[in-house]
Design a protein around this motif. Structure first.
Motif, PDB file in Angstrom:
ATOM      1  N   TYR A   1       6.585  11.506  51.412  1.00  0.00           N
ATOM      2  CA  TYR A   1       8.024  11.314  51.282  1.00  0.00           C
ATOM      3  C   TYR A   1       8.225   9.802  51.237  1.00  0.00           C
ATOM      4  CZ  TYR A   1       8.891  16.176  52.784  1.00  0.00           C
ATOM      5  OH  TYR A   1       8.925  17.533  52.891  1.00  0.00           O
ATOM      6  N   LEU A   2       9.006   9.327  50.282  1.00  0.00           N
ATOM      7  CA  LEU A   2       9.139   7.891  50.063  1.00  0.00           C
ATOM      8  C   LEU A   2      10.592   7.467  50.158  1.00  0.00           C
ATOM      9  CD1 LEU A   2       6.614   7.928  47.147  1.00  0.00           C
ATOM     10  CD2 LEU A   2       6.294   6.587  49.232  1.00  0.00           C
ATOM     11  N   PHE A   3      10.792   6.291  50.710  1.00  0.00           N
ATOM     12  CA  PHE A   3      12.138   5.804  50.982  1.00  0.00           C
ATOM     13  C   PHE A   3      12.222   4.314  50.640  1.00  0.00           C
ATOM     14  CE2 PHE A   3      13.085   9.518  53.613  1.00  0.00           C
ATOM     15  CZ  PHE A   3      11.826   9.878  54.066  1.00  0.00           C
TER      16      PHE A   3
ATOM     17  N   SER B   1      -0.126   8.734  40.173  1.00  0.00           N
ATOM     18  CA  SER B   1      -1.417   8.212  39.706  1.00  0.00           C
ATOM     19  C   SER B   1      -1.628   6.761  40.120  1.00  0.00           C
ATOM     20  CB  SER B   1      -1.514   8.338  38.185  1.00  0.00           C
ATOM     21  OG  SER B   1      -0.490   7.575  37.564  1.00  0.00           O
ATOM     22  N   GLN B   2      -0.531   6.045  40.318  1.00  0.00           N
ATOM     23  CA  GLN B   2      -0.622   4.640  40.705  1.00  0.00           C
ATOM     24  C   GLN B   2      -0.277   4.428  42.178  1.00  0.00           C
ATOM     25  OE1 GLN B   2       1.674   2.186  37.990  1.00  0.00           O
ATOM     26  NE2 GLN B   2       1.007   3.351  36.213  1.00  0.00           N
ATOM     27  N   SER B   3       0.027   5.514  42.876  1.00  0.00           N
ATOM     28  CA  SER B   3       0.445   5.420  44.290  1.00  0.00           C
ATOM     29  C   SER B   3       1.540   4.368  44.456  1.00  0.00           C
ATOM     30  CB  SER B   3      -0.753   5.069  45.195  1.00  0.00           C
ATOM     31  OG  SER B   3      -1.720   6.088  45.145  1.00  0.00           O
ATOM     32  N   SER B   4       2.531   4.464  43.580  1.00  0.00           N
ATOM     33  CA  SER B   4       3.594   3.457  43.610  1.00  0.00           C
ATOM     34  C   SER B   4       4.970   4.113  43.660  1.00  0.00           C
ATOM     35  CB  SER B   4       3.502   2.535  42.394  1.00  0.00           C
ATOM     36  OG  SER B   4       3.835   3.231  41.210  1.00  0.00           O
ATOM     37  N   PHE B   5       5.912   3.353  44.141  1.00  0.00           N
ATOM     38  CA  PHE B   5       7.315   3.803  44.229  1.00  0.00           C
ATOM     39  C   PHE B   5       8.167   2.549  44.095  1.00  0.00           C
ATOM     40  CE2 PHE B   5      10.506   6.816  44.852  1.00  0.00           C
ATOM     41  CZ  PHE B   5      11.341   6.503  45.907  1.00  0.00           C
TER      42      PHE B   5
ATOM     43  N   CYS C   1      10.265  -0.631  51.898  1.00  0.00           N
ATOM     44  CA  CYS C   1       9.740   0.647  51.433  1.00  0.00           C
ATOM     45  C   CYS C   1       9.109   1.350  52.632  1.00  0.00           C
ATOM     46  CB  CYS C   1       8.699   0.389  50.351  1.00  0.00           C
ATOM     47  SG  CYS C   1       7.952   1.845  49.629  1.00  0.00           S
ATOM     48  N   ALA C   2       9.224   2.669  52.686  1.00  0.00           N
ATOM     49  CA  ALA C   2       8.638   3.419  53.795  1.00  0.00           C
ATOM     50  C   ALA C   2       8.071   4.730  53.270  1.00  0.00           C
ATOM     51  CB  ALA C   2       9.678   3.684  54.886  1.00  0.00           C
ATOM     52  N   VAL C   3       7.047   5.213  53.942  1.00  0.00           N
ATOM     53  CA  VAL C   3       6.445   6.493  53.568  1.00  0.00           C
ATOM     54  C   VAL C   3       6.363   7.391  54.791  1.00  0.00           C
ATOM     55  CG1 VAL C   3       4.061   5.705  53.945  1.00  0.00           C
ATOM     56  CG2 VAL C   3       4.490   7.604  52.407  1.00  0.00           C
ATOM     57  N   GLY C   4       6.653   8.655  54.602  1.00  0.00           N
ATOM     58  CA  GLY C   4       6.490   9.671  55.622  1.00  0.00           C
ATOM     59  C   GLY C   4       5.855  10.870  54.955  1.00  0.00           C
TER      60      GLY C   4
END
Lengths: 113, 115
Positions: free
Chosen positions: A32-34, A70-74, A91-94
């Motif tokens: 989950y990306l924020f 594929s690029q692990s980007s947001f 940026c945050a990831v959960g």
């Protein structure tokens, strides 16, 4: 290891120019990306989030972000920056199975008149 | 609906003093968090709570304590303040719906200086 990288500590753009803030993550499960924005002296305000579905998400204040597995980007984008966008962006990831976030170290945006 | 409120906004402590940072949310969120924010370091999780009476350590719990006697309140206690605890402290809350952990809502922060 789980991590979030924001490669740019500072970015300066002219008012009216386009903006892209980079975010790369490392996460073992479906992320989950924020994106949050922090104005000087203020708390963090959610700009947008990605849980699933359409990989291009729209947020408040004219921001959007695109999830690229594929690029692990947001990366966060805005077509035309306003002076009021000057702030720090996080940026945050959960994940679906955790209530803990991992935050990046932030990108400070300066807008030139 | 005030969201997440924190008091005080600013505080200066002397080394060895203690204090409690207050955090209250009125959104009936079950999850609450305390973070500290240091320049260039992002946010680090100090403690979190998954409901009244249940708390657990985050990444950087040393020198801090918490309690959660009600759904609304999640105070953070500093005992024997040290200069290394000079930071900006943020409280946050979130709601679990089904299997989803939704976004966190943040308070305005408390800027603490220990001299």
């Amino acid at each position: 290891a789980q991590s979030v990288t924001q490669p740019d500590i500072h970015i300066t753009v002219s008012e009216g120019a386009s903006l892209e803030l980079r975010c790369n993550y490392s996460y073992g499960a479906t992320p989950y990306l924020f994106w949050y924005v922090q104005s000087p002296g203020q708390g963090l305000q959610l700009l947008l989030k990605y849980f699933s579905g359409d990989t291009l998400v729209q947020g408040i204040k004219g921001f959007e972000a695109e999830f690229k597995r594929s690029q692990s980007s947001f990366n966060l984008r805005k077509p035309s920056v306003h002076w009021s966008d000057a702030a720090e962006y996080f940026c945050a990831v959960g994940g679906s199975g955790t209530y803990k976030y991992i935050f990046g170290t932030g990108t400070r945006l300066k807008v030139l008149a | 609906n005030a969201g997440v409120t924190q008091t005080p906004k600013f505080r200066i402590l002397k080394i060895g003093q203690s204090m409690t940072l207050q955090c209250t949310q009125d959104m009936n969120h079950n999850y609450m968090y305390w973070y500290r924010q240091d320049p260039g370091m992002g946010l680090k999780l100090i403690y979190y709570s998954v409901g009244a009476g249940i708390t657990d350590k985050g990444e950087v719990p040393n020198g801090y304590n918490v309690s959660r006697s009600t759904t609304e309140d999640f105070p953070l206690r500093l005992e024997l303040a040290a200069p290394s605890q000079t930071s900006v402290y943020f409280c946050a809350s979130s709601l679990k719906t089904g299997l989803a952990y939704n976004e966190q809502f943040f308070g305005p922060g408390t800027r603490l200086t220990v001299l």
